[in-house]
Scaffold this motif. Sequence first.
Motif, PDB file in Angstrom:
ATOM      1  N   CYS A 133     -30.096   6.593   8.960  1.00  0.00           N
ATOM      2  CA  CYS A 133     -29.424   7.666   8.221  1.00  0.00           C
ATOM      3  C   CYS A 133     -30.385   8.360   7.268  1.00  0.00           C
ATOM      4  O   CYS A 133     -31.431   7.823   6.888  1.00  0.00           O
ATOM      5  CB  CYS A 133     -28.219   7.130   7.453  1.00  0.00           C
ATOM      6  N   VAL A 135     -30.287  10.374   3.509  1.00  0.00           N
ATOM      7  CA  VAL A 135     -29.538  10.678   2.293  1.00  0.00           C
ATOM      8  C   VAL A 135     -30.292  11.777   1.556  1.00  0.00           C
ATOM      9  O   VAL A 135     -31.432  11.579   1.116  1.00  0.00           O
ATOM     10  CB  VAL A 135     -29.384   9.441   1.384  1.00  0.00           C
ATOM     11  N   ARG A 175     -26.848   9.358  10.922  1.00  0.00           N
ATOM     12  CA  ARG A 175     -25.914   9.900   9.937  1.00  0.00           C
ATOM     13  C   ARG A 175     -26.683  10.645   8.856  1.00  0.00           C
ATOM     14  O   ARG A 175     -27.787  10.238   8.477  1.00  0.00           O
ATOM     15  CB  ARG A 175     -25.095   8.783   9.278  1.00  0.00           C
ATOM     16  N   ASN A 177     -25.994  12.525   4.989  1.00  0.00           N
ATOM     17  CA  ASN A 177     -25.089  12.819   3.887  1.00  0.00           C
ATOM     18  C   ASN A 177     -25.876  13.312   2.675  1.00  0.00           C
ATOM     19  O   ASN A 177     -27.099  13.184   2.619  1.00  0.00           O
ATOM     20  CB  ASN A 177     -24.300  11.564   3.500  1.00  0.00           C
ATOM     21  N   LEU A 179     -25.940  13.314  -1.693  1.00  0.00           N
ATOM     22  CA  LEU A 179     -25.441  12.967  -3.021  1.00  0.00           C
ATOM     23  C   LEU A 179     -25.549  14.207  -3.901  1.00  0.00           C
ATOM     24  O   LEU A 179     -26.645  14.736  -4.090  1.00  0.00           O
ATOM     25  CB  LEU A 179     -26.262  11.837  -3.640  1.00  0.00           C
ATOM     26  N   ALA A 220     -25.081   4.732  -5.441  1.00  0.00           N
ATOM     27  CA  ALA A 220     -24.401   5.626  -4.502  1.00  0.00           C
ATOM     28  C   ALA A 220     -25.226   5.814  -3.231  1.00  0.00           C
ATOM     29  O   ALA A 220     -24.681   5.881  -2.119  1.00  0.00           O
ATOM     30  CB  ALA A 220     -24.134   6.975  -5.175  1.00  0.00           C
ATOM     31  N   ALA A 221     -26.551   5.902  -3.382  1.00  0.00           N
ATOM     32  CA  ALA A 221     -27.416   6.046  -2.208  1.00  0.00           C
ATOM     33  C   ALA A 221     -27.360   4.803  -1.331  1.00  0.00           C
ATOM     34  O   ALA A 221     -27.301   4.899  -0.088  1.00  0.00           O
ATOM     35  CB  ALA A 221     -28.856   6.319  -2.654  1.00  0.00           C
ATOM     36  N   LEU A 224     -24.155   4.883   0.730  1.00  0.00           N
ATOM     37  CA  LEU A 224     -24.184   5.786   1.880  1.00  0.00           C
ATOM     38  C   LEU A 224     -25.050   5.247   3.006  1.00  0.00           C
ATOM     39  O   LEU A 224     -24.847   5.589   4.173  1.00  0.00           O
ATOM     40  CB  LEU A 224     -24.678   7.166   1.455  1.00  0.00           C
ATOM     41  N   ALA A 229     -20.399   2.525   4.940  1.00  0.00           N
ATOM     42  CA  ALA A 229     -20.301   3.976   5.105  1.00  0.00           C
ATOM     43  C   ALA A 229     -20.613   4.401   6.531  1.00  0.00           C
ATOM     44  O   ALA A 229     -20.969   5.556   6.774  1.00  0.00           O
ATOM     45  CB  ALA A 229     -21.242   4.676   4.136  1.00  0.00           C
ATOM     46  N   ILE A 232     -19.168   7.647   7.706  1.00  0.00           N
ATOM     47  CA  ILE A 232     -19.333   8.797   6.808  1.00  0.00           C
ATOM     48  C   ILE A 232     -20.589   9.552   7.195  1.00  0.00           C
ATOM     49  O   ILE A 232     -21.696   9.011   7.152  1.00  0.00           O
ATOM     50  CB  ILE A 232     -19.418   8.346   5.342  1.00  0.00           C
ATOM     51  N   SER A 233     -20.430  10.800   7.595  1.00  0.00           N
ATOM     52  CA  SER A 233     -21.559  11.658   7.919  1.00  0.00           C
ATOM     53  C   SER A 233     -21.166  13.103   7.673  1.00  0.00           C
ATOM     54  O   SER A 233     -20.008  13.482   7.857  1.00  0.00           O
ATOM     55  CB  SER A 233     -21.993  11.467   9.381  1.00  0.00           C
ATOM     56  N   LEU A 237     -21.158  13.484  -1.503  1.00  0.00           N
ATOM     57  CA  LEU A 237     -20.571  12.567  -2.485  1.00  0.00           C
ATOM     58  C   LEU A 237     -21.015  12.996  -3.879  1.00  0.00           C
ATOM     59  O   LEU A 237     -22.197  12.989  -4.191  1.00  0.00           O
ATOM     60  CB  LEU A 237     -21.016  11.130  -2.198  1.00  0.00           C
TER      61      LEU A 237
END
Length: 260
Positions: A133, A135, A175, A177, A179, A220-221, A224, A229, A232-233, A237
Amino acid sequence: MDNTDPVDSPRSPELLGRTVVVTGGTRGVGAGIARAFAEAGAEVVTCARRPPEVPVAGARFVPLDLREPAAVRDFFAALPRLDVLVNNAGGTPYRLLTDVDAERHARVVELNLLAPLTASLAAYEHLRRARGCVVMIGSVSGGRPSPGSAAYGAAKAGLESLARSMAVEWAPDVRVNTLVVGMVRTGLSHLHYGGEEGVAAVARTVPLGRLAAPADVGAAAVFLASDAASYISGAGLEVHGGGERPAFLDAAAHGNPQEG
């Protein structure tokens, strides 16, 4: 029957054995992110132009200018494995739009938008093989007016849009995402907000009553990037303590309107 109390059972680090790259992970928010991943059991590599003044425990530093695409590609090609890329490197000085020419603003966009794109493309094959993923570290500046940092705000808005498109193009293998980070207290906060009194005054504008700590962003990182998670993609957030109190509420209260 297993009578082991799960509360008392030792907890394995959730990212044990995974390799994480944190760009700009040598100080401030980036160091907090790198530290959080190291504490979660990951093998952490940080990269920036200059080495950290205080090394992050559990993280290995590699010098890298993220605005040099060839060097970025070489850096990722040399990694034996990569599970998580955190595009944290970025920032901007305070500049009104008319204070400098467009070329200076373009460098802000280059660092905050094009560099994360370059790193993500260079990391893609590693991440695809690992089902990993990305971030992105975005900012509330990308979703509201940002006087004095307009190019930065525009780049962060673009970064979040880029992440949503990447999440679609690279699914289901990778994924992606974002932050969306609000104001964070670091060692330089007093310089931005006019000393400790300024920091305290700014903190009072946050609904939760304080600025974020780098560890808050790091936690939080890690979330994700974790298995929790896994569905979640393409998400953003928000890590901003509840956002910003609308200015009109205070203006209306101080106006003390009279009913006729």
